[in-house]
Motif scaffolding. Structure first.
Motif, PDB file in Angstrom:
ATOM      1  N   ALA A 120       0.983  -1.236   0.155  1.00  0.00           N
ATOM      2  CA  ALA A 120       0.144  -0.129   0.041  1.00  0.00           C
ATOM      3  C   ALA A 120       0.867   1.104   0.005  1.00  0.00           C
ATOM      4  N   ARG A 121       1.972   1.239   0.678  1.00  0.00           N
ATOM      5  CA  ARG A 121       2.974   2.398   0.796  1.00  0.00           C
ATOM      6  C   ARG A 121       3.410   2.618  -0.529  1.00  0.00           C
ATOM      7  N   ALA A 122       3.840   1.597  -1.327  1.00  0.00           N
ATOM      8  CA  ALA A 122       4.589   1.899  -2.536  1.00  0.00           C
ATOM      9  C   ALA A 122       3.571   2.266  -3.725  1.00  0.00           C
ATOM     10  N   TRP A 123       2.260   1.598  -3.371  1.00  0.00           N
ATOM     11  CA  TRP A 123       1.490   2.006  -4.382  1.00  0.00           C
ATOM     12  C   TRP A 123       0.827   3.387  -4.319  1.00  0.00           C
ATOM     13  N   ALA A 124       0.848   3.909  -3.138  1.00  0.00           N
ATOM     14  CA  ALA A 124       0.122   5.077  -3.067  1.00  0.00           C
ATOM     15  C   ALA A 124       1.082   6.238  -3.276  1.00  0.00           C
ATOM     16  N   ASN A 125       2.396   6.200  -3.466  1.00  0.00           N
ATOM     17  CA  ASN A 125       3.282   7.274  -3.946  1.00  0.00           C
ATOM     18  C   ASN A 125       3.780   7.024  -5.235  1.00  0.00           C
ATOM     19  N   GLU A 126       3.621   7.970  -6.136  1.00  0.00           N
ATOM     20  CA  GLU A 126       3.892   8.040  -7.562  1.00  0.00           C
ATOM     21  C   GLU A 126       5.420   7.587  -7.808  1.00  0.00           C
ATOM     22  N   THR A 127       6.443   8.054  -6.962  1.00  0.00           N
ATOM     23  CA  THR A 127       7.669   7.708  -7.126  1.00  0.00           C
ATOM     24  C   THR A 127       7.903   6.381  -6.885  1.00  0.00           C
ATOM     25  N   SER A 128       7.603   5.856  -5.645  1.00  0.00           N
ATOM     26  CA  SER A 128       7.792   4.666  -5.263  1.00  0.00           C
ATOM     27  C   SER A 128       7.204   3.539  -6.107  1.00  0.00           C
ATOM     28  N   ARG A 129       5.836   3.813  -6.782  1.00  0.00           N
ATOM     29  CA  ARG A 129       5.064   3.064  -7.608  1.00  0.00           C
ATOM     30  C   ARG A 129       5.781   2.805  -9.008  1.00  0.00           C
ATOM     31  N   LEU A 130       6.527   3.923  -9.260  1.00  0.00           N
ATOM     32  CA  LEU A 130       7.329   3.654 -10.624  1.00  0.00           C
ATOM     33  C   LEU A 130       8.535   2.974 -10.184  1.00  0.00           C
ATOM     34  N   ASP A 131       9.043   2.865  -9.193  1.00  0.00           N
ATOM     35  CA  ASP A 131      10.302   2.403  -8.682  1.00  0.00           C
ATOM     36  C   ASP A 131       9.887   0.791  -8.810  1.00  0.00           C
ATOM     37  N   VAL A 132       8.877   0.496  -8.200  1.00  0.00           N
ATOM     38  CA  VAL A 132       8.412  -1.065  -8.071  1.00  0.00           C
ATOM     39  C   VAL A 132       8.344  -1.570  -9.684  1.00  0.00           C
ATOM     40  N   ALA A 133       7.721  -0.719 -10.469  1.00  0.00           N
ATOM     41  CA  ALA A 133       7.311  -0.812 -11.955  1.00  0.00           C
ATOM     42  C   ALA A 133       8.813  -1.149 -12.672  1.00  0.00           C
ATOM     43  N   VAL A 134       9.774  -0.454 -12.363  1.00  0.00           N
ATOM     44  CA  VAL A 134      10.995  -0.484 -12.760  1.00  0.00           C
ATOM     45  C   VAL A 134      11.504  -1.931 -12.362  1.00  0.00           C
ATOM     46  N   ARG A 135      11.484  -2.157 -11.241  1.00  0.00           N
ATOM     47  CA  ARG A 135      12.144  -3.448 -10.778  1.00  0.00           C
ATOM     48  C   ARG A 135      11.358  -4.627 -11.404  1.00  0.00           C
ATOM     49  N   MET A 136      10.164  -4.380 -11.661  1.00  0.00           N
ATOM     50  CA  MET A 136       9.466  -5.535 -12.435  1.00  0.00           C
ATOM     51  C   MET A 136       9.957  -5.841 -13.741  1.00  0.00           C
ATOM     52  N   TYR A 137      10.477  -4.701 -14.441  1.00  0.00           N
ATOM     53  CA  TYR A 137      10.716  -4.736 -15.840  1.00  0.00           C
ATOM     54  C   TYR A 137      12.232  -5.362 -15.759  1.00  0.00           C
ATOM     55  N   GLU A 138      12.933  -4.955 -14.813  1.00  0.00           N
ATOM     56  CA  GLU A 138      14.401  -5.624 -14.581  1.00  0.00           C
ATOM     57  C   GLU A 138      14.558  -6.935 -14.125  1.00  0.00           C
ATOM     58  N   HIS A 139      13.495  -7.249 -13.525  1.00  0.00           N
ATOM     59  CA  HIS A 139      13.391  -8.567 -13.070  1.00  0.00           C
ATOM     60  C   HIS A 139      13.005  -9.578 -14.166  1.00  0.00           C
ATOM     61  N   ARG A 140      12.052  -8.811 -14.997  1.00  0.00           N
ATOM     62  CA  ARG A 140      11.338  -9.596 -16.100  1.00  0.00           C
ATOM     63  C   ARG A 140      12.360  -9.938 -17.235  1.00  0.00           C
ATOM     64  N   PHE A 141      13.124  -8.935 -17.713  1.00  0.00           N
ATOM     65  CA  PHE A 141      13.839  -9.101 -18.789  1.00  0.00           C
ATOM     66  C   PHE A 141      15.448  -9.073 -18.644  1.00  0.00           C
ATOM     67  N   HIS A 142      15.839  -8.817 -17.166  1.00  0.00           N
ATOM     68  CA  HIS A 142      17.163  -9.049 -16.869  1.00  0.00           C
ATOM     69  C   HIS A 142      18.133  -7.995 -17.253  1.00  0.00           C
ATOM     70  N   GLU A 143      17.725  -6.606 -17.351  1.00  0.00           N
ATOM     71  CA  GLU A 143      18.577  -5.800 -17.879  1.00  0.00           C
ATOM     72  C   GLU A 143      17.993  -4.360 -16.968  1.00  0.00           C
ATOM     73  N   ASP A 144      19.171  -3.661 -16.761  1.00  0.00           N
ATOM     74  CA  ASP A 144      18.981  -2.377 -16.281  1.00  0.00           C
ATOM     75  C   ASP A 144      18.358  -1.310 -16.925  1.00  0.00           C
ATOM     76  N   VAL A 145      17.314  -0.508 -16.116  1.00  0.00           N
ATOM     77  CA  VAL A 145      16.603   0.604 -16.820  1.00  0.00           C
ATOM     78  C   VAL A 145      17.385   1.970 -16.244  1.00  0.00           C
ATOM     79  N   PRO A 146      17.759   2.765 -17.396  1.00  0.00           N
ATOM     80  CA  PRO A 146      18.453   3.882 -17.039  1.00  0.00           C
ATOM     81  C   PRO A 146      17.345   4.972 -16.098  1.00  0.00           C
TER      82      PRO A 146
END
Length: 325
Positions: A120-146
């Protein structure tokens, strides 16, 4: 001979879980799948009764070591057994055969809100929500996001990766050009790969749903998906499609019944929930990358209620905080 009052009291004390007995959701015994059994409570504990040509076999269930009990087709359970599972903090999930698909879930009152609060804390804040989305992409495709990548750019990067995967698998299976097409209103007109992929993804959603319920998280608070009660499970299922459902669907390009074959092959390939503990660990890392650094008692305490305070942190409940008392 009937047991005396002292024996009954001792049995009742043994049936009540202690904090030390509460299991980690990612432990090896956290998930147990049952089907074609009757789950009951007897004088010893919760057991599964299986009908055989020899009669009724009884197998006792280690309720104190379970975080989640998955009940497949042909299963029945008594109210007494459910009450015991609830006292031990065990989530009960009704699933399809082999654990694919989730139809209903019963979460115990003692289930910790630890990971729900992180979500809930990560979802309610736009910055932390984007951070989680970035971690999902990096986990999924095994590459760093700039640094500084926007969500719109992230969606474009994900789309390109998926198009490349579809093109590669289409070439490998010699089926020419492929386009992902999910059209419920034209279901029978779709090609075998799209039919197989839709059926397999539905099964994968069920597995992700079971893991999310077992952790006490909300299926509704998604970080990439939104607007539906299952948004978070779509997020989590997407992490595993490239290695599970998508290759499976392309391998069924010449199947005469791709939906059935996809469900059976996915169920057999997962070998009864090898994916479930992995999903739990991945969700923990996505919601709180520093989870491994937390004190063990704080992370796994499941039966303690606190009062919220934005400055002092968690305060003990059951205390009178009136001034001058």
């Amino acid at each position: 001979m009937n047991p005396g009052p002292s024996a009954n009291q001792a049995r009742a004390r043994l049936a009540v879980p202690t904090l030390a007995m509460l299991p980690r959701v990612a432990d090896s015994l956290s998930f147990l799948y049952l089907d074609i059994v009757r789950v009951v409570q007897d004088d010893t504990g919760v057991c599964a009764q299986i009908q055989t040509p020899r009669g009724t076999d009884t197998v006792y269930i280690p309720t104190a070591s379970l975080s989640c009990l998955l009940l497949g087709p042909g299963t029945s359970i008594t109210a007494r057994a459910l009450a015991t599972l609830a006292r031990h903090g065990t989530t009960v999930v009704v699933t399809g055969s082999g654990g694919v698909r989730t139809y209903a879930g019963i979460q115990p009152e003692s289930l910790s809100t630890h990971w729900l609060e992180h979500q809930a804390r990560a979802w309610a804040n736009e910055t932390s929500r984007l951070d989680v989305a970035v971690r999902m992409y990096e986990h999924r495709f095994h590459e760093d996001v700039p640094d500084g990548t926007t969500l719109d750019t992230l969606r474009g990067m994900e789309g390109q990766r998926m198009k490349s995967l579809y093109r590669l698998l289409a070439q490998q299976h010699g089926i020419g050009r492929f386009r992902r097409n999910y059209r419920p209103d034209q279901w029978e007109d779709q090609d075998p790969v799209n039919l197989a992929l839709s059926a397999a993804n539905t099964c994968l959603y069920g597995i992700a749903h079971a893991a999310i319920l077992a952790m006490g998280c909300s299926p509704a608070l998604g970080f990439v998906h939104s607007g539906k009660h299952h948004a978070f499970l779509y997020d989590i299922a997407d992490l595993y499609k490239a290695e599970t459902t998508i290759p499976l669907a392309f391998s069924l390009h010449d199947s005469t019944n791709p939906e059935r074959d996809a469900r059976l092959r996915l169920r057999d390939g997962l070998r009864l929930f090898k994916l479930l503990p992995r999903i739990v660990t991945d969700i923990q890392a996505l919601l709180n990358p520093a989870a491994d650094e937390e004190p063990d008692q704080e992370r796994h305490a499941a039966d303690l209620v606190h009062l919220w305070d934005p400055k002092s942190g968690a305060l003990p409940a059951g205390t009178n905080y009136a001034q001058g008392q």
